[in-house]
Enzyme design. Structure first.
Site, PDB file in Angstrom:
ATOM      1  N   HIS A 104     -10.325  22.635 -12.185  1.00 16.97           N
ATOM      2  CA  HIS A 104      -9.005  22.555 -11.562  1.00 16.97           C
ATOM      3  C   HIS A 104      -8.747  23.816 -10.732  1.00 16.97           C
ATOM      4  O   HIS A 104      -9.455  24.820 -10.848  1.00 16.97           O
ATOM      5  CB  HIS A 104      -7.927  22.378 -12.634  1.00 16.97           C
ATOM      6  CG  HIS A 104      -7.988  21.030 -13.303  1.00 16.97           C
ATOM      7  ND1 HIS A 104      -7.109  20.632 -14.267  1.00 16.97           N
ATOM      8  CD2 HIS A 104      -8.828  19.971 -13.104  1.00 16.97           C
ATOM      9  CE1 HIS A 104      -7.393  19.400 -14.654  1.00 16.97           C
ATOM     10  NE2 HIS A 104      -8.441  18.977 -13.965  1.00 16.97           N
ATOM     11  N   GLU A 120      -6.563  26.186 -10.835  1.00 17.01           N
ATOM     12  CA  GLU A 120      -6.287  27.437 -11.552  1.00 17.01           C
ATOM     13  C   GLU A 120      -7.586  28.141 -11.941  1.00 17.01           C
ATOM     14  O   GLU A 120      -7.682  29.368 -11.897  1.00 17.01           O
ATOM     15  CB  GLU A 120      -5.483  27.157 -12.832  1.00 17.01           C
ATOM     16  CG  GLU A 120      -4.106  26.559 -12.605  1.00 17.01           C
ATOM     17  CD  GLU A 120      -4.120  25.028 -12.595  1.00 17.01           C
ATOM     18  OE1 GLU A 120      -5.076  24.447 -12.055  1.00 17.01           O
ATOM     19  OE2 GLU A 120      -3.169  24.425 -13.109  1.00 17.01           O
ATOM     20  N   CYS A 143      -2.326  21.749 -16.574  1.00 13.46           N
ATOM     21  CA  CYS A 143      -2.552  20.762 -17.630  1.00 13.46           C
ATOM     22  C   CYS A 143      -2.607  21.443 -18.989  1.00 13.46           C
ATOM     23  O   CYS A 143      -2.936  22.623 -19.102  1.00 13.46           O
ATOM     24  CB  CYS A 143      -3.820  19.960 -17.356  1.00 13.46           C
ATOM     25  SG  CYS A 143      -5.312  20.943 -17.402  1.00 13.46           S
ATOM     26  N   ALA A 185      -2.037  -9.811  18.553  1.00 17.52           N
ATOM     27  CA  ALA A 185      -3.251 -10.441  19.086  1.00 17.52           C
ATOM     28  C   ALA A 185      -2.831 -11.503  20.097  1.00 17.52           C
ATOM     29  O   ALA A 185      -1.656 -11.881  20.156  1.00 17.52           O
ATOM     30  CB  ALA A 185      -4.038 -11.101  17.947  1.00 17.52           C
ATOM     31  N   SER A 205      -7.985  -9.635  19.354  1.00 14.07           N
ATOM     32  CA  SER A 205      -7.132  -8.458  19.197  1.00 14.07           C
ATOM     33  C   SER A 205      -7.881  -7.152  19.442  1.00 14.07           C
ATOM     34  O   SER A 205      -7.303  -6.075  19.368  1.00 14.07           O
ATOM     35  CB  SER A 205      -6.539  -8.440  17.783  1.00 14.07           C
ATOM     36  OG  SER A 205      -7.571  -8.333  16.833  1.00 14.07           O
ATOM     37  N   ARG A 207      -7.298   5.620   6.008  1.00 17.00           N
ATOM     38  CA  ARG A 207      -8.134   4.870   5.068  1.00 17.00           C
ATOM     39  C   ARG A 207      -8.814   5.840   4.113  1.00 17.00           C
ATOM     40  O   ARG A 207      -8.863   5.608   2.907  1.00 17.00           O
ATOM     41  CB  ARG A 207      -9.243   4.107   5.815  1.00 17.00           C
ATOM     42  CG  ARG A 207      -8.812   2.835   6.485  1.00 17.00           C
ATOM     43  CD  ARG A 207     -10.043   2.146   7.086  1.00 17.00           C
ATOM     44  NE  ARG A 207      -9.730   0.862   7.686  1.00 17.00           N
ATOM     45  CZ  ARG A 207     -10.639   0.002   8.118  1.00 17.00           C
ATOM     46  NH1 ARG A 207     -11.924   0.295   8.031  1.00 17.00           N
ATOM     47  NH2 ARG A 207     -10.285  -1.150   8.653  1.00 17.00           N
ATOM     48  N   PRO A 223      -0.141 -10.978   9.282  1.00 15.68           N
ATOM     49  CA  PRO A 223       1.321 -11.053   9.160  1.00 15.68           C
ATOM     50  C   PRO A 223       1.801 -11.659   7.846  1.00 15.68           C
ATOM     51  O   PRO A 223       2.909 -11.372   7.412  1.00 15.68           O
ATOM     52  CB  PRO A 223       1.720 -11.938  10.345  1.00 15.68           C
ATOM     53  CG  PRO A 223       0.476 -12.612  10.800  1.00 15.68           C
ATOM     54  CD  PRO A 223      -0.655 -11.719  10.438  1.00 15.68           C
ATOM     55  N   LEU A 262       0.433 -11.351   4.537  1.00 16.53           N
ATOM     56  CA  LEU A 262       0.459 -10.391   3.426  1.00 16.53           C
ATOM     57  C   LEU A 262       1.355  -9.191   3.755  1.00 16.53           C
ATOM     58  O   LEU A 262       2.147  -8.742   2.909  1.00 16.53           O
ATOM     59  CB  LEU A 262      -0.975  -9.938   3.092  1.00 16.53           C
ATOM     60  CG  LEU A 262      -1.116  -8.928   1.959  1.00 16.53           C
ATOM     61  CD1 LEU A 262      -0.423  -9.408   0.680  1.00 16.53           C
ATOM     62  CD2 LEU A 262      -2.596  -8.652   1.673  1.00 16.53           C
TER      63      LEU A 262
HETATM   64  N1  LIG Z   1      -3.327  -6.097  14.131  1.00 16.80           N
HETATM   65  C1  LIG Z   1      -3.760  -5.726  12.956  1.00 16.80           C
HETATM   66  O1  LIG Z   1      -3.657  -4.566  12.614  1.00 16.80           O
HETATM   67  C2  LIG Z   1      -4.368  -6.744  12.032  1.00 16.80           C
HETATM   68  C3  LIG Z   1      -4.888  -6.327  10.805  1.00 16.80           C
HETATM   69  C4  LIG Z   1      -5.435  -7.294   9.955  1.00 16.80           C
HETATM   70  C5  LIG Z   1      -5.444  -8.649  10.337  1.00 16.80           C
HETATM   71  N2  LIG Z   1      -4.949  -9.012  11.532  1.00 16.80           N
HETATM   72  C6  LIG Z   1      -4.979 -10.405  11.940  1.00 16.80           C
HETATM   73  O2  LIG Z   1      -4.237 -11.182  11.036  1.00 16.80           O
HETATM   74  C7  LIG Z   1      -4.741 -12.526  11.082  1.00 16.80           C
HETATM   75  C8  LIG Z   1      -4.769 -13.079   9.694  1.00 16.80           C
HETATM   76  O3  LIG Z   1      -3.466 -13.124   9.214  1.00 16.80           O
HETATM   77  P1  LIG Z   1      -3.037 -13.948   7.955  1.00 16.80           P
HETATM   78  O4  LIG Z   1      -1.569 -13.759   7.849  1.00 16.80           O
HETATM   79  O5  LIG Z   1      -3.602 -15.303   8.043  1.00 16.80           O
HETATM   80  O6  LIG Z   1      -3.849 -13.232   6.793  1.00 16.80           O
HETATM   81  P2  LIG Z   1      -3.555 -12.100   5.695  1.00 16.80           P
HETATM   82  O7  LIG Z   1      -2.120 -11.698   5.692  1.00 16.80           O
HETATM   83  O8  LIG Z   1      -4.573 -11.035   5.852  1.00 16.80           O
HETATM   84  O9  LIG Z   1      -3.883 -12.916   4.379  1.00 16.80           O
HETATM   85  C9  LIG Z   1      -2.980 -13.856   3.936  1.00 16.80           C
HETATM   86  C10 LIG Z   1      -3.572 -14.590   2.751  1.00 16.80           C
HETATM   87  O10 LIG Z   1      -3.643 -13.716   1.622  1.00 16.80           O
HETATM   88  C11 LIG Z   1      -3.567 -14.503   0.461  1.00 16.80           C
HETATM   89  N3  LIG Z   1      -2.510 -14.059  -0.421  1.00 16.80           N
HETATM   90  C12 LIG Z   1      -2.603 -14.098  -1.761  1.00 16.80           C
HETATM   91  N4  LIG Z   1      -1.481 -13.703  -2.321  1.00 16.80           N
HETATM   92  C13 LIG Z   1      -0.628 -13.410  -1.322  1.00 16.80           C
HETATM   93  C14 LIG Z   1       0.724 -12.974  -1.307  1.00 16.80           C
HETATM   94  N5  LIG Z   1       1.406 -12.748  -2.428  1.00 16.80           N
HETATM   95  N6  LIG Z   1       1.314 -12.796  -0.112  1.00 16.80           N
HETATM   96  C15 LIG Z   1       0.633 -13.015   1.018  1.00 16.80           C
HETATM   97  N7  LIG Z   1      -0.633 -13.423   1.067  1.00 16.80           N
HETATM   98  C16 LIG Z   1      -1.274 -13.630  -0.107  1.00 16.80           C
HETATM   99  C17 LIG Z   1      -3.214 -15.918   0.910  1.00 16.80           C
HETATM  100  O11 LIG Z   1      -4.389 -16.694   0.958  1.00 16.80           O
HETATM  101  P3  LIG Z   1      -4.932 -17.446  -0.345  1.00 16.80           P
HETATM  102  O12 LIG Z   1      -3.954 -18.550  -0.629  1.00 16.80           O
HETATM  103  O13 LIG Z   1      -6.271 -17.878   0.086  1.00 16.80           O
HETATM  104  O14 LIG Z   1      -4.967 -16.466  -1.451  1.00 16.80           O
HETATM  105  C18 LIG Z   1      -2.707 -15.711   2.326  1.00 16.80           C
HETATM  106  O15 LIG Z   1      -2.866 -16.837   3.131  1.00 16.80           O
HETATM  107  C19 LIG Z   1      -6.096 -12.449  11.725  1.00 16.80           C
HETATM  108  O16 LIG Z   1      -6.027 -13.083  12.982  1.00 16.80           O
HETATM  109  C20 LIG Z   1      -6.352 -10.989  11.890  1.00 16.80           C
HETATM  110  O17 LIG Z   1      -7.058 -10.711  13.070  1.00 16.80           O
HETATM  111  C21 LIG Z   1      -4.404  -8.085  12.382  1.00 16.80           C
END
Ligand SMILES: NC(=O)c1ccc[n+]([C@@H]2O[C@H](COP(=O)([O-])OP(=O)(O)OC[C@H]3O[C@@H](n4cnc5c(N)ncnc54)[C@H](OP(=O)(O)O)[C@@H]3O)[C@@H](O)[C@H]2O)c1
Length: 373
Positions: free
Chosen positions: A59, A61, A84, A171, A177, A193, A307, A309
């Site tokens: 650590h 210290e 600690c 995108a 995108s 990251r 969008p 998640l």
């Molecule tokens: N511009 C950027 O920075 C960026 C970054 C990443 C992705 N993207 C784009 O995003 C697009 C994909 O988007 P997306 O919305 O389809 O995918 P996403 O948000 O990456 O994934 C959504 C999927 O995650 C699973 N999931 C499980 N539990 C969830 C919960 N509690 N809430 C939300 N989702 C949950 C679900 O599928 P299941 O039912 O199969 O579990 C859901 O359909 C792609 O075109 C990619 O290129 C852009």
């Protein structure tokens, strides 16, 4: 003794600021431990300094005391986190400070970790050492925001990265995108990251983009060492295709979370870990997902998802921070949206955030935001 912050001397601020700078050197390497720095000083003279570099190693210290040697006797120790008090992978630092004979210990932030949590301070005081706490506490907590979140809230600090055009699109309608933002912004993302314990995405992104979700830094980048973040995929029905980078490339560990109704027994998953997460409605329960990650010692979780998640995390109040990269381009009406959020009928319900900081990265702008309390 818990004196008011203004009871500290000016030189205390100087030494603690330096201890914080030392702690910051562990930003990318201490996972899952906190980043901690230490200075041993007498008046203006610095006798020893150290910082925690890697879990399992000494650590802060210990490094500082080693450098100060005998001169630590009667000196002041400045530590960014409570020393600690327990035997972990290394001996208790409170004991080392007592044994070295320091007269005073100034601590920035108390350590909520159950085996420390005031015991370090008590040990020092029991040995007759003067202890003061709270000097630059906010900065010390900010540096370890994920560690404090994991211990105190039992969930990691969730940072959602989004990249968009000036008109809020991520995108084209066809999904293309690459790339909205420029090189400097993309390198910046790699550093976020690298400091994270995990990179979280959804099955939608894996299916659309086959991302690697690894840290890829240029050789000239100032960040050289980091602990490869765990890749976490939310994939209820195990839709991740065979041959996906996250399943096969072995560049970082992968954890695939799925529903209890499916079994990850086929050969696709032989090199990764699969685990069941509880469902809530038609999705995995995000609160439970975060609890699973906290139990795996994840401090900061970096979200790079679509969008669906990202919107769900924000709507459920689980996004602690948004890293928004804005490129000076328009993608037009048919471009894909930044987030899927529930429809609002009242302006009073709008999601309100506050800006933490903003920075120009090449042509792009990065705004860091947090939800308003
Ligand atoms: N511009 C950027 O920075 C960026 C970054 C990443 C992705 N993207 C784009 O995003 C697009 C994909 O988007 P997306 O919305 O389809 O995918 P996403 O948000 O990456 O994934 C959504 C999927 O995650 C699973 N999931 C499980 N539990 C969830 C919960 N509690 N809430 C939300 N989702 C949950 C679900 O599928 P299941 O039912 O199969 O579990 C859901 O359909 C792609 O075109 C990619 O290129 C852009």
């Amino acid at each position: 003794m818990n004196r008011r912050p203004d009871a500290f001397h000016a030189i205390d601020h100087v030494h603690m600021a330096q201890a914080l700078r030392l702690a910051e050197r562990g930003l990318y390497t201490t996972q899952p431990n906190p980043r901690v720095g230490c200075i041993i000083a007498r008046g203006e003279e610095v006798l020893g300094q150290g910082w925690h570099q890697r879990a399992g190693e000494s650590h802060a210290e210990v490094f500082a005391l080693r450098e100060a040697g005998e001169r630590a006797r009667g000196a002041t120790a400045y530590v960014t986190l409570e020393p600690c008090a327990h035997w972990g992978r290394t001996p208790p630092c409170a004991d080392a400070l007592v044994a070295a004979g320091v007269a005073r210990v100034v601590i920035a932030a108390e350590d909520p970790f159950p085996q420390v949590d005031g015991h370090g301070i008590a040990k020092l005081r029991a040995a007759g050492i003067e202890v003061q706490t709270g000097l630059m506490r906010d900065a010390a907590r900010e540096l370890n925001i994920g560690f404090f979140s994991r211990i105190e809230r039992k969930r990691p600090w969730v940072r959602v990265k989004l990249a968009m055009s000036l008109d809020g699109r991520t995108a084209l309608a066809n999904g293309e995108s690459k790339w909205i933002t420029g090189e400097a912004a993309r390198a910046d993302v790699q550093r976020w990251r690298a400091r994270s314990s995990a990179i979280l995405t959804g099955s939608g992104t894996v299916l659309a983009d086959n991302p690697r979700l690894t840290v890829r830094l240029d050789e000239s980048d100032p960040v050289h060492a980091y602990v490869p973040p765990l890749r976490v995929i939310l994939d209820r029905h195990l839709r991740t295709p065979a041959g996906s980078h996250v399943l096969t490339d072995g560049q970082a560990p992968t954890l695939l979370l799925h529903a209890a109704s499916v079994t990850a027994s086929d050969s696709r998953f032989q090199h990764v870990e699969c685990a069941i997460a509880p469902e809530l409605g038609n999705a995995l329960d995000l609160t439970e997902v975060l609890a699973i990650l906290a139990a795996r010692d994840c401090n900061e979780v970096h979200v790079e998802a679509g969008p669906t998640l990202c919107g769900a995390l924000l709507a459920e109040g689980l996004a602690d921070e948004v890293l928004l990269y804005i490129a000076p381009v328009f993608l037009g009406d048919s471009g894909r949206p930044l987030l899927h959020l529930p429809v609002l009928t009242e302006m009073a319900d709008r999601w309100r955030l506050q800006t933490v900081d903003q920075r120009q990265l090449g042509e792009d702008l990065r705004i860091r935001l947090r939800p308003r309390a």
